[in-house]
Enzyme design. Structure first.
Site, PDB file in Angstrom:
ATOM      1  N   HIS A  68      83.869  41.029  48.082  1.00 27.37           N
ATOM      2  CA  HIS A  68      83.363  40.642  46.789  1.00 27.37           C
ATOM      3  C   HIS A  68      82.585  41.380  45.759  1.00 27.37           C
ATOM      4  CE1 HIS A  68      81.176  37.826  44.286  1.00 27.37           C
ATOM      5  NE2 HIS A  68      82.158  37.575  43.739  1.00 27.37           N
ATOM      6  N   GLU A  71      84.593  44.284  44.353  1.00 26.14           N
ATOM      7  CA  GLU A  71      85.344  43.458  43.418  1.00 26.14           C
ATOM      8  C   GLU A  71      84.569  43.776  42.166  1.00 26.14           C
ATOM      9  OE1 GLU A  71      85.484  39.898  41.019  1.00 26.14           O
ATOM     10  OE2 GLU A  71      85.915  39.335  43.251  1.00 26.14           O
ATOM     11  N   HIS A  72      83.243  43.399  42.177  1.00 24.50           N
ATOM     12  CA  HIS A  72      82.368  43.401  40.539  1.00 24.50           C
ATOM     13  C   HIS A  72      82.321  44.823  40.281  1.00 24.50           C
ATOM     14  CE1 HIS A  72      80.425  39.373  39.933  1.00 24.50           C
ATOM     15  NE2 HIS A  72      81.348  39.035  40.864  1.00 24.50           N
ATOM     16  N   GLU A 143      75.669  33.655  41.070  1.00 22.23           N
ATOM     17  CA  GLU A 143      77.075  33.264  41.381  1.00 22.23           C
ATOM     18  C   GLU A 143      76.936  32.438  42.482  1.00 22.23           C
ATOM     19  OE1 GLU A 143      80.047  36.259  41.546  1.00 22.23           O
ATOM     20  OE2 GLU A 143      81.830  35.014  41.683  1.00 22.23           O
TER      21      GLU A 143
END
Lengths: 426, 421
Positions: A68, A71-72, A143
């Protein structure tokens, strides 16, 4: 390079599968009369791939949440941010990481070729430095905290922890504030170089586009990758669940529950098994079912009630869940009902209705370019094909579904997860 | 581009049809519009739920659900929303287009009649709804109100509106209050139903490939027996705020929430609505907006920081989720971006890119049945329906000066903090 046309008489649609020389599989699903197009570029790499080897080399273990995080960070390149580049085409871009895949996507109505070029470019062009990695800690930290406050999210992960002893599906996709602190630029490059190999990836495009148009940009932008052998390691997961009951107190006014049935997960279900399972679950728990009616009449669920088949590499379960003021009673009623069906058999009339409903759902989903592209990527990663699934629904018999029921939903192998209200302080 | 055909089939009852052959589904929805009020909102919301549960022909929930499923998984859905100072009750039926049925059934005709039946031929006897049906729906509605507290982003936004509009009817919840919901009786609901048929404004929207003529006839006939006297609908727009209210609430959470409410001085049907919409999108509506680039990307303060313009009520909100210690810092960072907008620190690139993004989202929405439905449903209070191309042209005609003026009309009204402890 080979181009295969895949047609469905029932759906009245067709799409194309291209095995590109670069190693990438490309799907193109033209939709006549549409204004927009939707593209998704995905890799078979998600939160569960934390231990792996390449070409039979040494086992590598990486921090939870790194897929994840990557991905950012991929949105940033040396000369700027991909969102700023998309701003010039008007495309609406995003990305997501799930348990078993990471996907980058955009939708647009104009300048498709330019937007596709941006997508193919930034996903193939990693750029990580100590500074850019550090900057993301605060953003992803928030997040993670946002999800920590989400009762729906917590009730599901608590259930997964209750169901799985070892499998990494029980670990939060974004990791924790502590595990992401271990992520460095070098580690990001390590996982990038293994999993972002075009042979491990797929691109699906649907909408007002043609095969020729997509291939022109693909030929220009794709950098051929050598095929490498990726092995993912998961500790042996027993058939049995870990804990039958887990709960957490939360500032909520409506308690929630997830009841998960742990299923055998030796291999991913094929189209036929998938069709049988979807029809079976619709018969058991959709709004038309006796179970739904009984749960409602007993005030044990409300309209938030839902069910799903939750499946991926090495894990498979059926989850029933929603809000309930009496989660334990709701779970008990579901288990008793399933047992009753197993003993007394299914109703053939219910089967006919459920079959039509499941068929209607999948055909309706072919209206939407985003549903189409996402679904084709999912079927691809699971080794299935979407139109074969539609045919399988129409061809499923009552006996198939009855057999399926006998093979799954073991009421002695399920976990109930509850998020309940905080005890009042006074 | 789709062509909309709109007819007034009875006093204050409009039937609009949009023919579109691209989709595998059709949809017909009845938007029932009434003034928002503390007295009636709960009763109306409950009625909407009860109507969609059953009708004379299918007198219980399971029978109606089975009928829908056998129509290839057709759906009967309801929603209750606040639109300015009005309450919009929507009941819609959607399903596969006729050409996909296994045995040539006419799904669209059956669904249109079914929608008409649930509205006009509910399961009533002796001037009252069925008690059991009312009880089930009452429980659902009370649960729904409680569940809004479960999602802290929704809760925080709700608290902002409640405090900001404490002296306006808009400050109330779309479902009214639990007390009012508990007070409804099967007989009072029957009275509400009769009253709504007479006084509400109806906008019926049909989207599909097959002809809407029969569906229109069904509704024309149904309304021909009703003596209509529609109530007037209006929204109070507070143009500006003199001072800023600060509200703080503490809760056991991981993350704090910050919501800021602004008066924009502009609401539908004003012409400057488009300039305000664009101003709001430049500020915080896209992944290249000022708030995203500066508050999130440069200062790493949050995961989300977005602005939203409610063009019916003339309010703009900005919300974010941050570390408790960073609440003040985030508020300052957001206000700095608002000041920049007011001072005209906006590049041509920001304006052009945002225009493209807004037009892109309009045109994309035109590619789904529900997107088309939402497009027109959002215009229920406009003087006339406009197509995607028409509103896109208006957006593209907005100038930098218009955007700066829209920003200069902003006045901060309320700041709400949900603080983690």
């Amino acid at each position: 390079m080979s181009i295969t046309e895949i047609k469905s008489k029932r759906a009245g649609d067709k799409y194309f599968k291209i095995d590109h020389l670069s190693g990438l599989t490309i799907y193109v699903y033209p939709k006549e009369g549409y204004n927009s197009a939707y593209a998704i570029f995905g890799t078979r790499y998600g939160s569960i791939n934390t231990c792996f080897s390449v070409d039979d080399g040494a086992k590598i273990t990486v921090p939870d949440g790194i897929a994840h995080y990557l991905e950012h960070k991929l949105f940033e390149s040396e000369d700027g941010d991909a969102f700023v580049r998309y701003a010039k085409t008007g495309a609406n871009a995003n990305a997501y990481t799930s348990f078993e895949k990471t996907c980058y996507l955009f939708s647009c109505t104009d300048k498709f070729d330019e937007s596709l070029e941006i997508l193919l470019d930034f996903v193939q062009d990693p750029y990580f430095t100590a500074q850019t990695v550090a900057k993301e800690q605060g953003i992803i930290g928030q997040e993670i905290k946002m999800y920590d406050d989400s009762p729906e999210w917590r009730v599901m992960f608590n259930m997964l922890e209750g169901m799985y002893k070892h499998h990494p599906v029980k670990i939060d996709i974004a990791g924790t504030v502590d595990t992401i602190a271990e992520i460095t630029a070098d580690k990001l490059y390590d996982v990038y170089n293994v999993f972002y190999n075009l042979n491990n990836m797929v691109i699906c495009v649907s909408g007002n586009i043609t095969v020729e148009q997509v291939l022109k940009t693909a030929d220009k932008m794709l950098k051929p990758s050598d095929k490498r052998k990726i092995t993912n390691y998961f500790e042996d997961e027993p058939y049995e669940i870990n804990e039958p009951y887990v709960e957490q107190s939360f500032p909520v006014s409506m308690p929630l529950f997830n009841l998960g049935f742990k299923e055998k997960a030796d291999r991913i279900l094929n189209e036929k098994q998938l069709a049988q399972t979807d029809i079976l679950l619709s018969m058991i728990a959709s709004q038309t079912s006796v179970l739904y009616r009984n749960l409602m009449d007993a005030n044990l669920i409300n309209s938030s009630f839902s069910y799903e088949l939750f499946e991926g590499p090495g894990y498979c379960s059926v989850i029933f869940g929603g809000e309930s003021r009496a989660p334990k009673q709701a779970a008990e009623m579901i288990k008793q009902y399933i047992n009753k069906l197993k003993n007394q058999g299914l109703d053939e009339k219910d089967f006919e209705i459920a079959k039509k409903a499941v068929y209607g759902d999948i055909v309706s989903s072919l209206n939407s370019v985003s549903s189409i592209s996402n679904a084709i990527a999912d079927y691809h990663f699971n080794g299935n094909e979407m139109f074969a699934y539609i045919d399988a629904i129409a061809d499923t018999s009552f006996e198939d579904v009855s057999k399926r029921l006998a093979e799954m939903l073991d009421v002695s192998n399920c976990t109930l997860s509850v998020v309940k209200q905080l005890e009042s302080e006074d | 581009m789709n062509f909309i055909n709109r007819n007034e089939i009875s006093n204050g009852v409009y039937f609009s049809s949009i023919k579109d052959s691209r989709f595998k589904t059709m949809k017909i929805s009845a938007n029932i519009i009434v003034p928002l009020s503390q007295e009636t909102a709960s009763e109306n919301a409950l009625l909407c739920g009860v109507l969609s549960r059953s009708c004379k022909a299918y007198p219980d929930f399971t029978l109606l659900s089975k009928k829908l499923s056998s129509l290839y998984g057709a759906d009967l859905a309801t929603s209750v929303v606040k639109s300015g100072d009005c309450q919009v009750l929507r009941i819609s039926a959607s399903g596969l287009d006729d050409s996909y049925a296994f045995a040539g059934e006419s799904i669209s005709r059956e669904l249109s009649s079914l929608l008409c039946s649930v509205i006009f031929e509910p399961n009533v006897s002796n001037n009252a709804f069925e008690e059991e049906e009312v009880e089930q729906e009452r429980r659902q509605l009370l649960d729904l109100i409680d569940s809004e507290f479960n999602d802290k982003r929704i809760y925080a936004n709700g608290q902002l509106i409640k405090n900001m509009c404490a002296n306006e009817v808009f400050g109330m919840k779309r479902y009214g209050t639990p007390e009012k919901i508990k007070a409804v009786t099967p007989a009072s609901l029957y009275f509400t139903w009769q009253n709504i048929l007479k006084t509400a404004k109806f906008e019926i929207i049909y989207i599909g490939d097959s002809s809407a003529d029969k569906a229109q006839k069904v509704f024309e006939n149904a309304f021909s027996n009703v003596q209509r006297s529609p109530s007037s609908l209006r929204t109070e727009v507070v143009k500006s705020s003199d001072d800023v209210k600060h509200i703080v609430e503490n809760m056991e959470l991981s993350q704090s929430k910050l919501v800021m409410g602004f008066r924009t001085g502009t609401a539908i049907p004003d012409e400057s609505v488009n300039a305000t919409r664009l101003m709001c999108a430049i500020l915080g509506g896209t992944a290249s907006s000022k708030l995203f680039c500066n508050v999130r990307e440069k200062q790493s303060l949050c995961y989300y920081c977005a602005s939203r313009y409610d063009s019916h009520k003339g309010i703009m909100t900005i919300d974010s989720g941050v570390e408790g210690d960073n609440l003040e810092k985030a508020e300052k960072a957001i206000l700095k971006e608002v000041e920049d907008m007011k001072n005209g620190i906006i590049s041509d690139f920001e304006i052009e890119a945002t225009k493209m993004a807004v037009v892109n989202s309009f045109r994309t929405s035109n590619d789904t049945v529900s997107g088309i439905e939402t497009w027109y449903a959002n215009q229920l209070f406009n003087t006339s329906f406009k197509t995607v191309d028409e509103i896109s042209a208006e957006i593209n005609a907005v100038t930098k000066e218009d955007i700066i003026s829209a920003a200069q009309r902003l006045s901060l009204d309320t700041v709400y903090q949900l603080k983690n402890k």
